[in-house]
Design an enzyme around this catalytic site. Structure first.
Site, PDB file in Angstrom:
ATOM      1  N   SER A  69       0.408  34.614  25.879  1.00  0.00           N
ATOM      2  CA  SER A  69       0.092  36.236  25.929  1.00  0.00           C
ATOM      3  C   SER A  69      -0.835  36.171  27.193  1.00  0.00           C
ATOM      4  CB  SER A  69      -0.385  36.701  24.690  1.00  0.00           C
ATOM      5  OG  SER A  69      -1.591  35.750  24.264  1.00  0.00           O
ATOM      6  N   HIS A 111       5.528  37.524  21.418  1.00  0.00           N
ATOM      7  CA  HIS A 111       5.462  38.353  22.800  1.00  0.00           C
ATOM      8  C   HIS A 111       6.804  38.002  23.442  1.00  0.00           C
ATOM      9  CE1 HIS A 111       1.416  39.633  23.278  1.00  0.00           C
ATOM     10  NE2 HIS A 111       1.184  38.535  22.593  1.00  0.00           N
ATOM     11  N   LYS A 117       4.322  44.613  17.975  1.00  0.00           N
ATOM     12  CA  LYS A 117       4.719  44.707  19.486  1.00  0.00           C
ATOM     13  C   LYS A 117       5.959  45.262  19.717  1.00  0.00           C
ATOM     14  CE  LYS A 117       1.490  40.552  19.738  1.00  0.00           C
ATOM     15  NZ  LYS A 117       0.182  41.417  19.709  1.00  0.00           N
TER      16      LYS A 117
HETATM   17  C1  LIG Z   1       0.891  35.151  19.918  1.00  0.00           C
HETATM   18  C2  LIG Z   1       0.398  36.201  18.912  1.00  0.00           C
HETATM   19  N1  LIG Z   1       0.444  35.593  17.729  1.00  0.00           N
HETATM   20  C3  LIG Z   1       0.137  36.508  16.759  1.00  0.00           C
HETATM   21  C4  LIG Z   1      -0.403  37.739  17.087  1.00  0.00           C
HETATM   22  C5  LIG Z   1      -0.831  38.652  15.748  1.00  0.00           C
HETATM   23  O1  LIG Z   1       0.049  39.335  15.505  1.00  0.00           O
HETATM   24  P1  LIG Z   1      -0.212  40.777  14.383  1.00  0.00           P
HETATM   25  O2  LIG Z   1      -0.794  41.735  15.086  1.00  0.00           O
HETATM   26  O3  LIG Z   1       1.013  40.867  13.747  1.00  0.00           O
HETATM   27  O4  LIG Z   1      -1.293  40.204  13.339  1.00  0.00           O
HETATM   28  C6  LIG Z   1      -0.628  38.201  18.301  1.00  0.00           C
HETATM   29  C7  LIG Z   1      -1.210  39.438  18.462  1.00  0.00           C
HETATM   30  O5  LIG Z   1      -2.242  39.534  19.067  1.00  0.00           O
HETATM   31  C8  LIG Z   1      -0.218  37.177  19.344  1.00  0.00           C
HETATM   32  O6  LIG Z   1      -0.666  37.678  20.542  1.00  0.00           O
END
Ligand SMILES: Cc1ncc(COP(=O)(O)O)c(C=O)c1O
Lengths: 415, 80
Positions: free
Chosen positions: A190, A218, A249
């Site tokens: 990310s 992502h 997202k």
């Molecule tokens: C790589 C990654 N995994 C998991 C998450 C967490 O997602 P959620 O908003 O569904 O908890 C994020 C969000 O920031 C993320 O960037």
């Protein structure tokens, strides 16, 4: 009263320390729905300002898509507002299972289990499937939620250098005596927008009989020819043992996440994962919204195709303007400024120009790698991107960074 | 025992140092942010394989692993 002045003092001191170090996070209030054009109150109390948002994870522009909003309304009417229960007591509706099946089909896996969020999926999955006889081998740049999941699991933990496949292989050899080995990576990282080399990772996992875990938060919905994710891009669909992703997202933007993969592992989560057992699942209107998102994305690749062409336009424009970006082809496009203060100054000046993009600096990214992370959306039109490019050029000119090398920027502004 | 210092230092550099940070036998590894406490595992396993020893988990603390010299001292306790 237990909350004494002394206690309060401890916390105000920490918070003041954050402010003094420039690490205090200030929220900006958005008064409109999430979209390319938003109305923002910042700082608190200031009049509303219309700006173009280029820092949302709204990759496919689904957050306020009229059909998704309509589906969520209908879900609210037919299935109510909430379940007042966790899944295994009386919190599972037909649409929860429908969504699980649709995700399974979309991602090309064996089965899927919903979680309240992907943070919860990552926090719960390792503890549910691994024991102290096993080892987890993770990329050094995996997302914070994965780190938390690893901490909660009793299996041994080791790391490999970011995307370094030789180092990963050494680690697989070092830990070959363990009952199970699990290799852990993000699909798209990310902060840098680079992708994990899943073809090579699958090959190594097959050679050393290791499980492969990928967080495709992502990527789901737009990476790969039909948007199934990083595994589609690398030609390894069906070979990811544990895939986690978010509905917060590209796949709608509201909330919720899941673990998708081998059916026994999914069943282990259903029986044992604590965030699944002890927290309410996704609310009915959101489930109905995500179902609609998957219907739209399964019927046509128009949105991911538009995202792809927007991303190409944006990357080319930034390079031609003389800015330094991280190479790649994902819609996460970091504009490198190296110095933390410079990143904050550029972000503020962009905002004055009507462009909303945030500076990232240590400790979120390594020291000396401060940046503005821009994120492109299928909800952007070319005129949005043109306006944002003009703003970047204007601000870049002011700080005299256009056409400058990394060395020149660091010499002038410091690390 | 200089050889042990060199072997351990070389391993730490190969494994954890990604830029040209200078390392001495007394550089703080974990408290100095060079080795994260997660990655101590592979260091421990490397030492155990290399010197054919077994270091009990409760002795493999971040403090005991905090410099090349401290690691050497720990390893010497277990080498026969
Ligand atoms: C790589 C990654 N995994 C998991 C998450 C967490 O997602 P959620 O908003 O569904 O908890 C994020 C969000 O920031 C993320 O960037």
């Amino acid at each position: 009263m237990a909350y004494t002045d002394k206690t309060r003092g401890i916390y105000t001191e920490v918070l003041t320390g954050l402010k003094n170090a420039g690490l205090f996070k200030q929220e900006r209030y958005i008064h409109s729905a999430q979209a390319a054009d938003i109305e923002v109150e910042f700082p608190a109390g200031a009049p509303l300002k219309k700006v173009i948002n280029i820092c949302a994870n709204n990759y496919l522009g689904m957050s306020s898509h009229p059909e998704v909003v309509k589906a969520a309304h209908e879900g609210l009417d037919t299935h109510g507002y909430g379940m007042s229960s966790v899944r295994f007591i009386c919190g599972t509706q037909d649409i929860h299972r429908t969504l699980e099946q649709m995700v399974t089909k979309f991602l090309g896996t064996e089965d899927t289990i919903l979680f309240p969020s992907c943070m919860d999926a990552n926090a719960g999955v390792f503890e549910a499937v691994l024991t102290k006889d096993d080892v987890m081998i993770s990329d050094r740049l995996v997302h914070a939620s994965i780190i938390d999941g690893i901490r909660l699991c009793s299996a041994m933990h080791d790391t490999f250098k970011h995307s370094d496949m030789e180092h990963l292989e050494e680690k697989l050899q070092l830990h070959n005596d363990k009952r199970l080995k699990c290799v852990i990576t993000d699909g798209v990282f990310s902060m840098d927008g680079d992708t994990a080399r899943l073809d090579k990772m699958v090959e190594l996992c097959e050679k050393y009989e290791a499980l492969l875990f990928v967080d495709d938060s992502h990527s789901s919905g737009f990476i790969g020819k039909t948007g199934r994710g990083t595994h589609e891009q690398y030609g390894v669909m069906g070979k990811i043992d544990i895939l986690t992703t978010t509905f917060g997202k590209g796949l709608g933007g509201a909330s919720g996440g899941c673990v998708s993969g081998r059916k026994e592992l999914v069943e282990m989560c259903r029986q044992k994962a604590r965030p699944y057992l002890f927290s309410n699942t996704i609310a009915p209107p959101v489930v109905a919204g995500v179902i609609k998102v998957l219907e739209i994305l399964s019927a046509s690749t128009d949105r991911r195709d538009k995202l792809e062409s927007n991303t190409a336009f944006w990357r080319k424009g930034l390079i031609e303007a003389g800015l330094i970006i991280k190479a790649g082809d994902t819609p996460i496009v970091p504009v490198m400024l190296f110095n933390a203060k410079l990143a904050q100054d550029v972000s503020r000046d962009l905002y004055d120009e009507g462009i909303y993009a945030i500076g990232f600096f240590f400790p979120v990214v390594p020291q000396g790698q401060a940046r503005i992370r821009t994120q492109i959306s299928a909800g952007h039109e070319i005129h949005h991107l043109e306006k944002a490019l003009e703003a970047f050029k204007k601000v870049g000119k002011k700080y005299e960074i256009l056409g400058k090398s990394k060395q020149e920027i660091i010499e002038r502004y410091g690390m | 025992m200089d050889e042990m210092q060199e072997i351990i230092k070389a391993y730490v550099i190969k494994e954890y140092v990604e830029d040209d940070t200078e390392l001495t036998y007394d550089s703080p590894l974990i408290s100095g942010g060079i080795v994260d406490s997660f990655s101590m595992v592979s260091l421990k396993r490397f030492l155990e394989n290399k010197y054919n020893i077994s270091i009990p988990d409760d002795k493999a603390t971040p403090e005991a692993f905090d410099s090349v010299n401290k690691i050497c001292a720990l390893v010497r306790e277990y080498v026969k």
